[in-house]
Structure formats: C-alpha cells, structure tokens
Design a protein around this motif. Structure first.
Motif, PDB file in Angstrom:
ATOM      1  N   SER A 267       0.864  -1.183   0.000  1.00  0.00           N
ATOM      2  CA  SER A 267       0.000   0.000   0.000  1.00  0.00           C
ATOM      3  C   SER A 267       0.896   1.226   0.000  1.00  0.00           C
ATOM      4  O   SER A 267       1.913   1.268   0.703  1.00  0.00           O
ATOM      5  N   LEU A 268       0.533   2.210  -0.801  1.00  0.00           N
ATOM      6  CA  LEU A 268       1.368   3.396  -1.000  1.00  0.00           C
ATOM      7  C   LEU A 268       0.520   4.655  -0.866  1.00  0.00           C
ATOM      8  O   LEU A 268      -0.489   4.809  -1.552  1.00  0.00           O
ATOM      9  N   VAL A 460     -13.027   7.722   8.195  1.00  0.00           N
ATOM     10  CA  VAL A 460     -13.247   8.010   6.775  1.00  0.00           C
ATOM     11  C   VAL A 460     -11.992   7.619   5.994  1.00  0.00           C
ATOM     12  O   VAL A 460     -10.887   8.047   6.339  1.00  0.00           O
ATOM     13  N   PRO A 461     -12.123   6.816   4.927  1.00  0.00           N
ATOM     14  CA  PRO A 461     -10.931   6.354   4.211  1.00  0.00           C
ATOM     15  C   PRO A 461     -10.177   7.490   3.541  1.00  0.00           C
ATOM     16  O   PRO A 461     -10.755   8.496   3.125  1.00  0.00           O
ATOM     17  N   PHE A 462      -8.860   7.296   3.427  1.00  0.00           N
ATOM     18  CA  PHE A 462      -7.978   8.295   2.833  1.00  0.00           C
ATOM     19  C   PHE A 462      -6.974   7.597   1.931  1.00  0.00           C
ATOM     20  O   PHE A 462      -6.379   6.584   2.313  1.00  0.00           O
ATOM     21  N   GLY A 463      -6.768   8.142   0.736  1.00  0.00           N
ATOM     22  CA  GLY A 463      -5.781   7.596  -0.194  1.00  0.00           C
ATOM     23  C   GLY A 463      -5.923   8.266  -1.541  1.00  0.00           C
ATOM     24  O   GLY A 463      -6.820   9.088  -1.758  1.00  0.00           O
ATOM     25  N   GLY A 464      -5.029   7.914  -2.458  1.00  0.00           N
ATOM     26  CA  GLY A 464      -4.962   8.658  -3.708  1.00  0.00           C
ATOM     27  C   GLY A 464      -5.354   7.888  -4.948  1.00  0.00           C
ATOM     28  O   GLY A 464      -5.523   6.673  -4.936  1.00  0.00           O
ATOM     29  N   LYS A 465      -5.480   8.646  -6.029  1.00  0.00           N
ATOM     30  CA  LYS A 465      -5.647   8.109  -7.376  1.00  0.00           C
ATOM     31  C   LYS A 465      -4.378   8.431  -8.174  1.00  0.00           C
ATOM     32  O   LYS A 465      -3.492   9.134  -7.723  1.00  0.00           O
ATOM     33  N   LYS A 466      -4.334   7.908  -9.379  1.00  0.00           N
ATOM     34  CA  LYS A 466      -3.223   8.144 -10.300  1.00  0.00           C
ATOM     35  C   LYS A 466      -1.888   7.868  -9.592  1.00  0.00           C
ATOM     36  O   LYS A 466      -1.741   6.832  -8.936  1.00  0.00           O
ATOM     37  N   GLU A 473      -5.988   4.208   3.723  1.00  0.00           N
ATOM     38  CA  GLU A 473      -5.760   4.218   5.161  1.00  0.00           C
ATOM     39  C   GLU A 473      -6.995   4.811   5.825  1.00  0.00           C
ATOM     40  O   GLU A 473      -7.795   5.491   5.183  1.00  0.00           O
ATOM     41  N   LEU A 474      -7.133   4.529   7.115  1.00  0.00           N
ATOM     42  CA  LEU A 474      -8.245   5.002   7.936  1.00  0.00           C
ATOM     43  C   LEU A 474      -9.550   4.294   7.562  1.00  0.00           C
ATOM     44  O   LEU A 474      -9.680   3.689   6.498  1.00  0.00           O
ATOM     45  N   GLY A 475     -10.514   4.386   8.473  1.00  0.00           N
ATOM     46  CA  GLY A 475     -11.798   3.747   8.271  1.00  0.00           C
ATOM     47  C   GLY A 475     -11.678   2.235   8.180  1.00  0.00           C
ATOM     48  O   GLY A 475     -10.602   1.646   8.348  1.00  0.00           O
ATOM     49  N   SER A 476     -12.795   1.579   7.891  1.00  0.00           N
ATOM     50  CA  SER A 476     -12.767   0.125   7.729  1.00  0.00           C
ATOM     51  C   SER A 476     -11.906  -0.286   6.548  1.00  0.00           C
ATOM     52  O   SER A 476     -11.336  -1.386   6.529  1.00  0.00           O
ATOM     53  N   HIS A 477     -11.764   0.611   5.554  1.00  0.00           N
ATOM     54  CA  HIS A 477     -10.923   0.306   4.397  1.00  0.00           C
ATOM     55  C   HIS A 477      -9.463   0.113   4.807  1.00  0.00           C
ATOM     56  O   HIS A 477      -8.728  -0.654   4.177  1.00  0.00           O
ATOM     57  N   GLY A 478      -9.030   0.828   5.852  1.00  0.00           N
ATOM     58  CA  GLY A 478      -7.659   0.685   6.309  1.00  0.00           C
ATOM     59  C   GLY A 478      -7.351  -0.696   6.845  1.00  0.00           C
ATOM     60  O   GLY A 478      -6.201  -1.163   6.780  1.00  0.00           O
ATOM     61  N   LEU A 479      -8.351  -1.388   7.377  1.00  0.00           N
ATOM     62  CA  LEU A 479      -8.156  -2.756   7.860  1.00  0.00           C
ATOM     63  C   LEU A 479      -7.862  -3.716   6.717  1.00  0.00           C
ATOM     64  O   LEU A 479      -7.071  -4.658   6.857  1.00  0.00           O
ATOM     65  N   GLU A 480      -8.508  -3.488   5.581  1.00  0.00           N
ATOM     66  CA  GLU A 480      -8.398  -4.412   4.450  1.00  0.00           C
ATOM     67  C   GLU A 480      -6.960  -4.545   3.952  1.00  0.00           C
ATOM     68  O   GLU A 480      -6.588  -5.579   3.394  1.00  0.00           O
TER      69      GLU A 480
END
Length: 500
Positions: A267-268, A460-466, A473-480
C-alpha cells in the motif's frame, strides 16, 4: 542496552529521556554491525540534537525474524480480538498520559509547534488507536451458500503477517499511528522504519509499546537510512506486506522491489499537488480561511496541501486581497510558544529546495505578494509565501508556498485541477449545491473537500488516485490492507464419486 540521551526542553527546566538504539524484541539494542550513527537535528536552530543507531541489513533481518516469531507464537491468530483491543487501548492511554512529552519531542525534532502536535497530531493519533481497538474484536467472515446440501463455504479474515512500515518526516507520530493501529487490530506484527530525519518520537513510542504489555517482537523499530532499512524491508522475503508513505519516486522503487522479491502486498500513500477551486458564489471570507489553512498547516509540509489555488476571474482581485491579509496573520515561529501556528521546515535539504523554487517562481514571472524573503536567524525558516498570476507550467513546490491562478468557466476549473499526474486530494468552495455535486464528482482525487480543506477523520478512508498511491488508510478500508481472506470449503456429508 543501547544508549540513552537526555534532551533539554526550551523555556523549562525539564529534560526528555530517549533511547537511541534499535527497538527489537521489546529491547533497545545496538546495531550488530556497529555502523555510523544518524545525526538528528533541531530544525529551529539547525543544531544537532543527538545521534541514533543506524540499522544495517543484518539488523533488519533480526527485526523481521523477531516479528515472524511473535506472529507465529504470541500474536497473530494466537491472541483474541478482545486482548488486541485491550492492549491497543492501553497504548492509547499511555500516549495520552505522555502527550506533552511527545509534543515537546516532536517540536524538538520536527519543528512542529507543541500546541499543534499535542492537540491535533497526538490527539488524532490517540483517536486512531482507539478507533481500531474498537475493530479488533469485530472482524467478521461470511457463510456463503453453495449449490450442494452437504457442503458449506465460509471465509475467515486473517492477518497478512509481518508488515514492513515506512513512514515520513512530516507527521512522525500521526503516520506511526495510522500504520500501527490497523495492523495491530487485525493481528499483524510490525517492523517500523521511521524517517532518518525524525526518528525520536518513534523510539519514544516504542517505550510505550513495551509498557503497554505487547509481547516481544510485535512492534520493532529500526531507524536507518532509507536506502538501507526501507529498501531491505521492500525486498525482504520474510516481510508479507509493506506500507509506505512518501514520495512517488520512492513509492515506485518500493513497489518494484516488492514485486521482484516475494510479490508482497503493497500500500502506498504518495505525493500530491492538490488543486483548490474558489467559485464566484463562495463565501470569500470562509474560503480564504480554508485556503490559508490548506497550504500553511504544518508549514505546508503536507501531501494534501492545497498548493494550487484557482480563483474564478470575476472575484479574483477581491479574493486575493482577503487571502493576502489572512496569510500575513499566520504566525510561523517558536514552537514552544503556544501562539505559534507553524514552525520551520524540517531540514536543510527541504529548506534549500523550497527556497530554490521560490526564486524560480520569481524568475518565471509569478508575482510574490506575501513573503518571499529569507530570515537572518538560524534555523530552517520559510515564512508564508503567496504567488499570484501563476500559470500552470510554472514550477513552485511543497512548503508554505501558495500559487494562485485564474479560471473563467467551471469546466476550465475542472480541467486545470485534473491537469496533473497526481490525485491525492482536491477542494472547492461554492454555495451552489448543484455545482458542488458536479465538480466534486469530476475531480480526479481520492479525497475532495467541499467548503472546507485538510480535515480528516479516523473513520473516513484516505488515499490517492493516479500517481498518488495505491490502497486506503483510515476507516474500515484501512483494515483491508492488513487482511488476507481465507475461504474454507467444508464437505460434512455425502461422498461424491468422481466420473474419472
């Protein structure tokens, strides 16, 4: 036992005691190779604070082995979610107890004002740990219907394993929490590589990990130069997942190394040149406040900084006047003064880079209306700087520096915003709700702020596109990012004869 230093806290008679060795298996130890130590600076004075042990590749091997042993014996699936939750909450309690000490240490090493570090970075870090502590006993699998009366299929969320975590210098404590909390919640073990520029708070937090009662090897901390520790984690066959926050250039190297080694999970969270759009219907005072916060918070050393500000031409002159006045009110000064809103940039390398780009902006014809002059005092100080009449092809960079350009139509604003290889964040200000929906949908970014900027929440999930990253990171998405899902097919009845 590795060395310990005592650092004097300005404006008080207190000192902060910090271990300067590697933290492996719940002990601070020297490098097995006795490598040269890393010099750690105070950016407010440009003076050396202390030196810390630099990990070698052999030390990385030892740390990974400790993490693997813990994962298979005293952590991972061997510890219930209830126990993981209890320990993470205990760690949060200890950080809250020591938040003033941690804030002062962050100020000494990173330059971040004590008040900002204590109330925001550390406060959010405590919240992050408690948020994921709440998830530790709530990880659910599924029972899946299949086409047979004597069979069942179920899924189990399992920890990935040993995680190499590489964090940057701009938010040393907060990025530590973002990485550590979800990994511990699901049962992963950790080898943490803090930035060589700002290793001190990660070492101090390691003391609290041990005090909280985590088993040896669950969290290991290996300060090192990036081309040693970070590279070794990325290629290590014993590392199951690597999480990296930093530049896009280094992120590419991490991903390439992971692919060439054992195809470990990656994850980046990478860089950005985030656009911030001000439409003519916006509340100009409110928008100017958020625009200043968006680029000057953390002295502009923020991957989501709204450094590309585009203002509709019908309100451009009026808005720039308001913006300049608010930027001049922003106080960049002594981090131990509770009134300071920002500190120095983190290092001489960063200082020289920012000033080179400020000078380049002047040469390219941008109009510097705020700041742009060097201080004569020691330290890596860059005051709030605003350039107007900025064209898209101009090269002004990361730091407390805002570039302001114009747009005429909504579509032109969207095109300007999306004209970048990055896609981490974006913002817009408008009181036209239909416009807010249209533009937020059209912006190519992982996070879009509407009538605000730079506000994040642990749920609330945080991360980028492109080229701004992969994963969330953060939220339930960060667990995945730290979970491997196992499917179990169970035949509990009929014996089926195959026709072959």
């Amino acid at each position: 036992m590795a060395d310990v230093v005592e650092l004097s806290v300005p404006k008080s008679n207190s000192t902060i005691r910090v271990h300067t060795g590697l933290f492996i298996d719940n002990e601070f130890v020297p490098s097995v190779d006795n490598l040269d130590r890393i010099s750690v600076y105070n950016p407010s004075t440009a003076q050396i604070l202390c030196t810390v042990t630099a990990a070698s590749e052999k030390d990385v091997d030892i740390a990974v082995a400790a993490a693997r042993k813990a994962f298979r014996s005293t952590w991972g699936k061997n510890v219930s979610g209830f126990e993981r939750s209890r320990l993470i909450n205990k760690l949060a309690d200890l950080i809250e107890r020591d938040k003033q000490i941690l804030a002062e240490l962050e100020c000494l090493n990173n330059g971040k004002p004590v008040k900002i570090a204590r109330e925001f970075d550390i406060g959010d870090s405590i919240g992050c740990l408690r948020y994921y502590a709440g998830w530790a006993d709530k990880l659910l699998g599924q029972s899946i219907e299949i086409d047979h009366k004597n069979k069942i299929a179920v899924t189990h969320p399992e920890p990935v394993g040993v995680c190499g975590q590489i964090i940057p210098w701009n938010y040393p404590i907060l990025m530590w929490a973002w990485k550590v909390a979800p990994a511990l919640a699901v049962g992963c073990t950790i080898v943490m590589k803090p930035s060589e520029i700002t290793p001190l708070t990660a070492l101090k937090l390691s003391e609290l990990v041990k005090e909280a009662g985590f088993p040896p090897g669950v969290v290991n901390t290996i300060p090192s130069l990036g081309h040693v520790g970070g590279a070794a984690l990325a290629v290590h066959q014993g590392v199951d997942k690597v999480a990296f926050t930093g530049s896009t250039l280094t992120g590419r190297k991490v991903m390439e190394a992971a692919a060439k080694s054992n195809l470990k999970k990656v994850s980046l969270e990478l860089g950005g040149k985030s656009p911030h759009l001000i439409f003519e219907s916006a509340n100009l005072e409110q928008a100017a406040n958020w625009a200043v916060l968006g680029v000057l918070y953390n002295t502009g050393q923020d991957c989501t900084a709204g450094s590309r500000l585009y203002v509709q031409d019908t309100i451009y002159d009026k808005f720039v006047t308001i913006l300049a006045a608010k930027a001049k009110e922003h106080s960049i000064g002594d981090g131990f003064d509770e009134k300071s809103g920002g500190g120095p940039v983190v290092s001489k390398t960063q200082y020289d880079r920012v000033w080179n780009y400020i000078e380049l902006g002047k040469k390219e014809g941008a109009n510097c209306i705020v700041g742009g002059e060097k201080r004569t005092t020691p330290g890596y100080w860059v005051d709030a700087t605003i350039f107007t009449d900025v064209r898209p092809e101009m090269t002004i960079i990361f730091g407390p520096v805002l570039s302001v350009g114009k747009f005429h139509t909504e579509q032109q604003a969207i095109d300007l915003a999306n004209d970048t290889t990055y896609g981490l964040a974006a913002g817009l200000h408008s009181t036209d709700q239909a416009q807010c929906h249209r533009v937020s949908s059209a912006l190519e970014a992982g996070t879009v702020w509407v009538n605000q900027y730079n506000v994040l929440y642990n749920n609330v999930p945080f991360g980028g596109k492109k080229q701004s990253g992969i994963g969330r990171e953060l939220g339930s998405h960060g667990l995945e990012e730290y979970i491997s899902t196992k499917a179990v097919h169970w035949n509990y009845g009929e014996n089926i004869d195959w026709p072959l």
